[in-house]
Design an enzyme around this catalytic site. Structure first.
Site, short mmCIF file in Angstrom:
data_model
loop_
_atom_site.label_atom_id
_atom_site.label_comp_id
_atom_site.label_asym_id
_atom_site.label_seq_id
_atom_site.Cartn_x
_atom_site.Cartn_y
_atom_site.Cartn_z
N LYS A 5 2.12 4.69 1.38
CA LYS A 5 2.22 5.18 2.75
C LYS A 5 1.99 6.68 2.77
O LYS A 5 2.76 7.45 2.21
CB LYS A 5 3.60 4.85 3.33
CG LYS A 5 3.73 5.24 4.79
CD LYS A 5 5.06 4.75 5.34
CE LYS A 5 5.11 4.88 6.85
NZ LYS A 5 4.82 6.20 7.34
N GLU A 50 0.83 -1.21 0.00
CA GLU A 50 0.00 0.00 0.00
C GLU A 50 0.86 1.25 0.00
O GLU A 50 1.97 1.25 0.54
CB GLU A 50 -0.88 0.01 1.26
CG GLU A 50 -1.78 -1.18 1.38
CD GLU A 50 -2.77 -1.03 2.55
OE1 GLU A 50 -2.85 0.05 3.16
OE2 GLU A 50 -3.47 -2.03 2.81
N ARG A 66 -3.52 8.74 16.51
CA ARG A 66 -2.52 7.71 16.80
C ARG A 66 -2.40 7.47 18.30
O ARG A 66 -2.19 6.37 18.76
CB ARG A 66 -1.19 8.21 16.20
CG ARG A 66 0.08 7.61 16.74
CD ARG A 66 0.40 6.34 16.00
NE ARG A 66 1.76 5.90 16.25
CZ ARG A 66 2.14 5.22 17.33
NH1 ARG A 66 1.28 4.94 18.27
NH2 ARG A 66 3.40 4.83 17.44
P1 ATP Z 1 4.70 4.40 14.13
O1 ATP Z 1 3.34 4.95 13.90
O2 ATP Z 1 4.95 3.11 13.42
O3 ATP Z 1 5.13 4.42 15.56
P2 ATP Z 1 5.63 6.80 13.03
O4 ATP Z 1 4.55 7.54 13.72
O5 ATP Z 1 7.00 7.36 13.03
O6 ATP Z 1 5.75 5.33 13.53
P3 ATP Z 1 5.88 5.75 10.52
O7 ATP Z 1 6.96 4.91 11.05
O8 ATP Z 1 6.27 6.76 9.54
O9 ATP Z 1 5.11 6.51 11.63
O10 ATP Z 1 4.80 4.76 9.87
C1 ATP Z 1 3.68 4.18 10.44
C2 ATP Z 1 2.47 5.05 10.19
O11 ATP Z 1 2.19 5.19 8.80
C3 ATP Z 1 1.17 4.47 10.69
O12 ATP Z 1 1.03 4.70 12.08
C4 ATP Z 1 0.12 5.21 9.87
O13 ATP Z 1 -0.26 6.40 10.55
C5 ATP Z 1 0.85 5.61 8.62
N1 ATP Z 1 0.33 5.03 7.37
C6 ATP Z 1 0.22 5.69 6.19
N2 ATP Z 1 -0.25 4.93 5.22
C7 ATP Z 1 -0.45 3.70 5.75
C8 ATP Z 1 -0.94 2.47 5.22
N3 ATP Z 1 -1.30 2.34 3.95
N4 ATP Z 1 -1.03 1.41 6.06
C9 ATP Z 1 -0.66 1.53 7.37
N5 ATP Z 1 -0.19 2.67 7.92
C10 ATP Z 1 -0.09 3.76 7.13
#
Ligand code: ATP
Length: 590
Positions: free
Chosen positions: A252, A250, A272
């Site tokens: 991101k 998917e 979140r």
């Molecule tokens: P995390 O949420 O994993 O602690 P983070 O806040 O730094 O880390 P990232 O590591 O950049 O975020 O990536 C995870 C986040 O990406 C998810 O929490 C969600 O908000 C976002 N996201 C965006 N697109 C998607 C998708 N297609 N499927 C799952 N998550 C997604």
């Protein structure tokens, strides 16, 4: 239970320096509390009135609490202010002035925990004209009838300073111990907590309905589910290998994580961190009502600003402008969001989390077909690493962050970071490909050029989930603007602690320790083994201990302090070790 007994437990909690001792004290406290009091005791101990998603806040500034203390003790406002300045802590101020007060305790009534809680809840929810004075009086009434030790905690509670350094995992462990004498129920309790994000409710279920009630716990609409998180891997091959040869890949999106709950025309959106962000997104609420046919539903997704004219995604710096308390409608019109839904957790009474991803996705696509605003995330299903890479490159070109690959057979894993979701982001040459979120555990006085800001950098830690402790991983000295230095200094001054907090593990001594509360994002060049930091430390053959540290970390990101993450949502020790191993592999391969 009398509030004075609770205050006695807090005195004990404050005095211990190990987490295990904390668990024992808490377990004892939870056992002593009456069945109807358990949830309240849990909330008070975490310094809140309700789970964060209910958004019940005290809305009391220091000045108001000072006025309450003055009213209750007979000292003037100036005297209270002076004591506060010398003590640096409102609890100690209330305690001292209560004990020196010439006014007799106003009544011989000893408040129960329930009475204090209900009084505080009423105080917090008093709003409108004249509410400030009412709040001051209400708190003063409690303090006037309190012993000095009670006064200490009564003054701290409304200021969000009561959190006894007790993390969620510690409460869950204490609950298990209270009910069974050991930790054996912790997993079950965690499971229930993941489904409702309400520690008070989990405690109440356990103490009233026993183990069975905890095992039978079910999700329900309007109680947020703790979000599933993604692991990371650097190459398409590794992702496909981990997913047994086939993955759904998917796009991101870098925006706001939104968990959308809907029942009929009632909609709630959670962030979140599971805060209620419904007010921020009137456009998404409308869209949910217009576009989602189902009666009751829980969706997981990411909202991102979208340029309707060009059909392009907007960068995070633009999307984040939607985070505001005023002018919400105007901003919604000029910066419309699209919600890319990527999961469905619940539909018309049926729990979908146990279904395999492919079935959830099928249902999601059926349900959102033909929509304009709430649409399924874009994706491909592939077995070929070149295809995965191509999709990744196109996502980056389209202004996105990368991809998240999903295992077709996996369940939705609430509150867990597992390989059923794997993220891959653009990698930056010569740097770690991902940023790291650190909890601030201390800071340094400014020296040399920095002395005018009285700020010389931070001591950062990661969260060790197994130990439920914060382990030091790096000192951060660069990346700060002048305004950020001032902001950090001000914020951190307020949460200074006299000694190292019980849940901090660090041999490095900063100039000042602080309560682990704020999370910052840093980018580093490398992760190295380190004898100085406690992150992931292990005994070596020669008896010495070696942990991990960040090399050249610098502050990055749109916000100085991450508003979407609490200390337990920072990067974990396990992630650091994994990133260290990945980096080794990338180096060898590259
Ligand atoms: P995390 O949420 O994993 O602690 P983070 O806040 O730094 O880390 P990232 O590591 O950049 O975020 O990536 C995870 C986040 O990406 C998810 O929490 C969600 O908000 C976002 N996201 C965006 N697109 C998607 C998708 N297609 N499927 C799952 N998550 C997604």
């Amino acid at each position: 239970m009398l509030f004075s007994e609770l205050a006695g437990y807090y005195e004990k909690l404050e005095a211990v320096s190990s987490r295990l001792a904390m668990v024992d004290i808490l377990a004892d406290l939870l056992n002593k509390a009456g069945k109807e009091e358990v949830s309240k005791v849990i909330y008070i101990t975490q310094g809140v009135l309700a789970p964060p998603f209910e958004g019940v806040e005290f809305g009391m500034a220091e000045k108001l609490v000072e006025e309450s203390i003055a009213m209750a003790t007979g000292f003037t406002k100036a005297e209270v202010e002076r004591t506060y300045r010398s003590k640096g802590d409102m609890g100690a101020t209330a305690m001292e002035l209560r004990s020196k007060s010439k006014l007799k305790r106003m009544s011989s009534h000893s408040y129960t925990v329930m009475e204090v809680y209900e009084h505080m809840l009423k105080m917090a929810t008093t709003a409108g004209h004249g509410s400030k004075d009412i709040k001051i009086k209400m708190l003063a009434n409690l303090i006037a009838a309190a012993t000095p030790v009670e006064a200490k905690y009564l003054a701290k509670y409304p200021l969000d300073e009561l959190r006894m350094g007790v993390g969620d995992a510690t409460v869950l462990e204490a609950l298990s111990k209270a009910a069974t004498g050991d930790r054996k129920l912790k997993g079950e309790l965690e499971n229930a907590y993941n489904l409702c994000s309400d520690l008070g409710l989990v405690g109440e279920k356990l103490m009233n309905g026993g183990e069975q009630a905890v095992r039978n716990f079910r999700i329900s609409v309007f109680r947020p589910i703790r979000p599933a998180l993604a692991e990371r891997l650097p190459t398409a091959e590794q992702i496909l290998e981990k997913m047994h040869g086939i993955a759904s890949v998917e796009q991101k999106y870098d925006g706001f994580r939104c968990q959308v709950h809907k029942d009929g025309r009632k909609v709630r959106i959670f962030s979140r961190r599971l805060e209620n962000t419904t007010e921020m997104f009137p456009d998404l609420v409308d869209a949910a009502i217009q576009e989602i046919g189902a009666g009751s539903i829980i969706l997981d997704g990411e909202a991102i600003a979208f340029n309707e004219d060009t059909g392009e995604f907007r960068p995070f710096q633009e999307t984040i402008k939607r985070k505001r308390k005023h002018g919400i409608e105007e901003k919604a019109a000029s910066l419309p969001l699209h919600l890319f839904a990527f999961d469905i957790l619940y539909l018309n009474g049926e729990d979908y989390m146990k279904e395999p991803y492919k079935r959830r996705r099928e249902e999601l696509e059926k349900l959102l077909k033909g929509n304009h605003i709430i649409v399924p995330s874009n994706r491909i299903v592939t077995t070929v690493s070149k295809e995965l890479e191509g999709f990744f490159e196109r996502s980056i070109e389209g202004g996105l962050e990368g991809i998240v690959a999903k295992d077709l057979e996996s369940k939705y894993k609430p509150g867990a970071r597992e390989f059923s979701w794997i993220k891959m982001k653009r990698s930056y040459k010569g740097e770690l490909s991902d940023t790291i979120d650190l909890v601030i555990i201390g800071y340094y006085r400014g020296r040399g050029m920095r002395s005018e800001f009285q700020f010389g950098g931070l001591l950062g830690a990661v969260y060790n989930e197994k130990r439920d402790l914060f382990e030091s991983v790096s000192r951060i000295g660069s990346g700060f603007s002048e305004a950020q230095m001032v902001e950090l200094r001000e914020k951190l001054d307020r949460i200074k602690t006299k000694a190292k907090p019980a849940r901090v593990d660090s041999v490095v001594e900063p100039d000042f320790w602080v309560t682990p509360k704020y999370v910052i994002t840093v980018r580093a060049d490398e992760i190295t083994k380190s004898p100085t930091h406690t992150c992931g430390k292990e005994k070596q053959h020669d008896g010495s201990e070696v942990g991990y540290a960040l090399r050249f970390p610098r502050l990055v990101g749109e916000e100085t302090i991450r508003s979407d993450k609490g200390p337990e949502e920072a990067s974990t020790t396990e992630e650091i070790i994994e990133m260290y191993n990945l980096q080794k592999r990338v180096k060898v391969e590259g």
